[in-house]
Scaffold this motif. Structure first.
Motif, mmCIF file in Angstrom:
data_model
loop_
_atom_site.group_PDB
_atom_site.id
_atom_site.type_symbol
_atom_site.label_atom_id
_atom_site.label_comp_id
_atom_site.label_asym_id
_atom_site.label_seq_id
_atom_site.Cartn_x
_atom_site.Cartn_y
_atom_site.Cartn_z
ATOM 1 N N GLY A 22 18.293 25.018 19.012
ATOM 2 C CA GLY A 22 17.991 23.895 19.880
ATOM 3 C C GLY A 22 18.271 22.565 19.200
ATOM 4 O O GLY A 22 18.858 22.507 18.105
ATOM 5 N N ALA A 23 17.807 21.483 19.826
ATOM 6 C CA ALA A 23 18.122 20.140 19.335
ATOM 7 C C ALA A 23 17.569 19.904 17.930
ATOM 8 O O ALA A 23 18.239 19.319 17.074
ATOM 9 N N THR A 24 16.336 20.360 17.675
ATOM 10 C CA THR A 24 15.736 20.155 16.353
ATOM 11 C C THR A 24 16.487 20.924 15.289
ATOM 12 O O THR A 24 16.769 20.391 14.199
ATOM 13 N N GLU A 25 16.823 22.165 15.589
ATOM 14 C CA GLU A 25 17.560 22.971 14.615
ATOM 15 C C GLU A 25 18.951 22.392 14.348
ATOM 16 O O GLU A 25 19.445 22.419 13.212
ATOM 17 N N VAL A 26 19.588 21.845 15.392
ATOM 18 C CA VAL A 26 20.900 21.221 15.217
ATOM 19 C C VAL A 26 20.795 20.007 14.298
ATOM 20 O O VAL A 26 21.641 19.793 13.422
ATOM 21 N N ALA A 27 19.753 19.196 14.486
ATOM 22 C CA ALA A 27 19.561 18.029 13.629
ATOM 23 C C ALA A 27 19.358 18.437 12.182
ATOM 24 O O ALA A 27 19.913 17.822 11.253
ATOM 25 N N VAL A 28 18.561 19.487 11.946
ATOM 26 C CA VAL A 28 18.342 19.974 10.580
ATOM 27 C C VAL A 28 19.647 20.506 9.992
ATOM 28 O O VAL A 28 19.964 20.266 8.820
ATOM 29 N N GLY A 29 20.422 21.228 10.803
ATOM 30 C CA GLY A 29 21.707 21.737 10.330
ATOM 31 C C GLY A 29 22.670 20.624 9.969
ATOM 32 O O GLY A 29 23.385 20.697 8.962
ATOM 33 N N ALA A 30 22.702 19.558 10.786
ATOM 34 C CA ALA A 30 23.564 18.415 10.485
ATOM 35 C C ALA A 30 23.152 17.746 9.189
ATOM 36 O O ALA A 30 23.999 17.372 8.368
ATOM 37 N N LEU A 31 21.855 17.598 8.983
ATOM 38 C CA LEU A 31 21.357 16.974 7.756
ATOM 39 C C LEU A 31 21.723 17.814 6.535
ATOM 40 O O LEU A 31 22.213 17.293 5.524
ATOM 41 N N ALA A 32 21.514 19.128 6.633
ATOM 42 C CA ALA A 32 21.826 20.019 5.505
ATOM 43 C C ALA A 32 23.331 20.045 5.226
ATOM 44 O O ALA A 32 23.765 19.997 4.063
ATOM 45 N N GLY A 33 24.144 20.097 6.285
ATOM 46 C CA GLY A 33 25.594 20.132 6.090
ATOM 47 C C GLY A 33 26.122 18.868 5.448
ATOM 48 O O GLY A 33 26.979 18.913 4.555
ATOM 49 N N GLY A 34 25.611 17.710 5.871
ATOM 50 C CA GLY A 34 26.037 16.451 5.270
ATOM 51 C C GLY A 34 25.649 16.347 3.816
ATOM 52 O O GLY A 34 26.425 15.877 2.980
ATOM 53 N N LEU A 35 24.435 16.787 3.479
ATOM 54 C CA LEU A 35 23.988 16.742 2.081
ATOM 55 C C LEU A 35 24.828 17.663 1.205
ATOM 56 O O LEU A 35 25.228 17.289 0.088
ATOM 57 N N LEU A 36 25.105 18.872 1.688
ATOM 58 C CA LEU A 36 25.922 19.808 0.907
ATOM 59 C C LEU A 36 27.335 19.253 0.696
ATOM 60 O O LEU A 36 27.894 19.354 -0.405
ATOM 61 N N ALA A 37 27.903 18.669 1.743
ATOM 62 C CA ALA A 37 29.236 18.079 1.600
ATOM 63 C C ALA A 37 29.215 16.929 0.612
ATOM 64 O O ALA A 37 30.119 16.778 -0.217
ATOM 65 N N GLY A 38 28.183 16.085 0.678
ATOM 66 C CA GLY A 38 28.082 14.961 -0.240
ATOM 67 C C GLY A 38 27.962 15.406 -1.691
ATOM 68 O O GLY A 38 28.628 14.856 -2.577
ATOM 69 N N VAL A 39 27.116 16.404 -1.934
ATOM 70 C CA VAL A 39 26.961 16.918 -3.309
ATOM 71 C C VAL A 39 28.267 17.521 -3.801
ATOM 72 O O VAL A 39 28.675 17.314 -4.961
#
Length: 363
Positions: free
Chosen positions: A145-162
């Protein structure tokens, strides 16, 4: 209004401050601010523009509300109908636009200063695409759902940044290498996005494409509060490192000479900028080109070197709200996602930037 170290609201430390209109301002507790009048004036004008745009946007929709009625409703003196429309339906969307634009504008200023490159923005370094991959994994593979998508976006951006930081690190971070690694990471992440979409069923693929466009439609208080919390923590942190960032723009050796812990400061600022970018993407999807254009436009208005972090954040808010207003009014009954408008305007701006940088001999 650019902010620098412990006590500064200007990005320039040259002996010409007196002629540029900068004046010291002494506050209680031994705090001293150095304010550049042009930067202050630009900051005030951008703040006024953002507030005016917010009122106009709140009044825009299928049920138009006059600006004065919007103000009265925000002050608690509106009719029940206006109160519902303004506070429950439209105010959250406008606040998300304001916060997303500010977060992207400040993050873009950090990345451009760290990389010492006008193309050093989250759009081109791959962090936005990392958020997109994280969101699409949740949408397509886990049906979240929307909350899980937001968490996934946050995690994906952090992993890409690292990942980009580690790949670009070689006895420190060099701007040109960071941009090249970011462009390479973007290409890989785009391929992953395309693969995920081809494997999705029609419903998930449609949902993924809507998210990838970047939109403010349907945003409510559930997106406002987490984004507001992130900005409330990270904005002061980034602004507090303004002077160190300004020193680092003159070179690592010069920054070391004045006591700046270069690599630690760079890592802290990049982490904060990545968090701002991914939080913005989690709230509204990948809004393109705001992070690229806002700091540069702010720098041109203030005529101050450095990141122009605070004015860049204000400019980001103004740009995104102008784009949202255009997406609702400029195309008649067909409202476009705001990401389409920022992409169109940003693409033109990027072409103009490349031409001017080439003529100046910098690329």
């Amino acid at each position: 209004m650019s902010a620098t170290a412990t006590t500064t609201v200007t990005a320039t430390d040259s002996p010409r401050k007196g002629r540029s209109g900068a004046r010291p301002l002494h506050l209680p507790g031994g705090i001293s601010l150095r304010v550049e009048r042009r930067a202050l004036a630009v900051g005030v004008l951008l703040t006024a523009a953002a507030l005016a745009l917010a009122v106009v946007l709140i009044g825009t929709g299928d049920f138009p509300i006059a600006p004065w009625d919007v103000v009265q409703t925000l002050l608690g003196n509106g009719t029940p109908a206006n109160d519902f429309i303004v506070n429950d339906l439209r105010l959250p969307r406008v606040l998300v636009a304001l916060l997303v634009g500010a977060a992207l504008g400040m993050a873009g200023g950090v990345f451009q200063s760290v990389s010492r490159n006008p193309l050093g923005s989250p759009d081109l370094l791959g962090f936005g695409y990392g958020s997109a991959v994280g969101a699409l994994v949740v949408i397509i593979l886990f049906k979240g759902g929307a909350t899980e998508v937001a968490v996934g976006a946050l995690a994906g951006g952090l992993l890409a940044g690292v990942a980009v930081y580690l790949l670009a690190y070689k006895q420190g971070i060099q701007g040109y290498r960071l941009v090249l690694v970011g462009i390479g990471a973007s290409a890989i992440l785009i391929a992953v996005i395309q693969y995920l979409i081809t494997k999705a069923q029609m419903i998930e693929a449609t949902r993924a494409m809507v998210w990838l466009t970047g939109s403010l439609a349907g945003r409510d208080w559930a997106q406002v509060w987490p984004l507001l919390a992130v900005c409330a923590v990270l904005f002061p942190l980034v602004l507090g490192q303004g002077r160190a960032l300004r020193m680092m723009e003159m070179g690592d050796d010069a920054a070391h000479a004045v006591g700046v812990r270069v690599e630690r400061t760079r890592m802290l600022l990049m982490l904060a900028a990545i968090l701002l970018t991914t939080a913005a993407s989690a709230a509204a999807g990948p809004i393109s080109f705001v992070a690229l254009a806002a700091p540069q436009l702010a720098r041109r208005l203030t005529r101050s070197p450095g990141g122009n972090l605070l004015t860049g954040a204000l400019m980001g808010s103004v740009l995104l709200m102008v784009s949202d207003l255009a997406s609702q009014r400029a195309f008649g009954a067909d409202q476009l996602p705001v990401g389409v408008v920022t992409g169109l305007v940003g693409g033109i701006y990027l072409l103009w930037l490349l031409v001017t940088e080439r003529r100046a001999g910098r690329i």
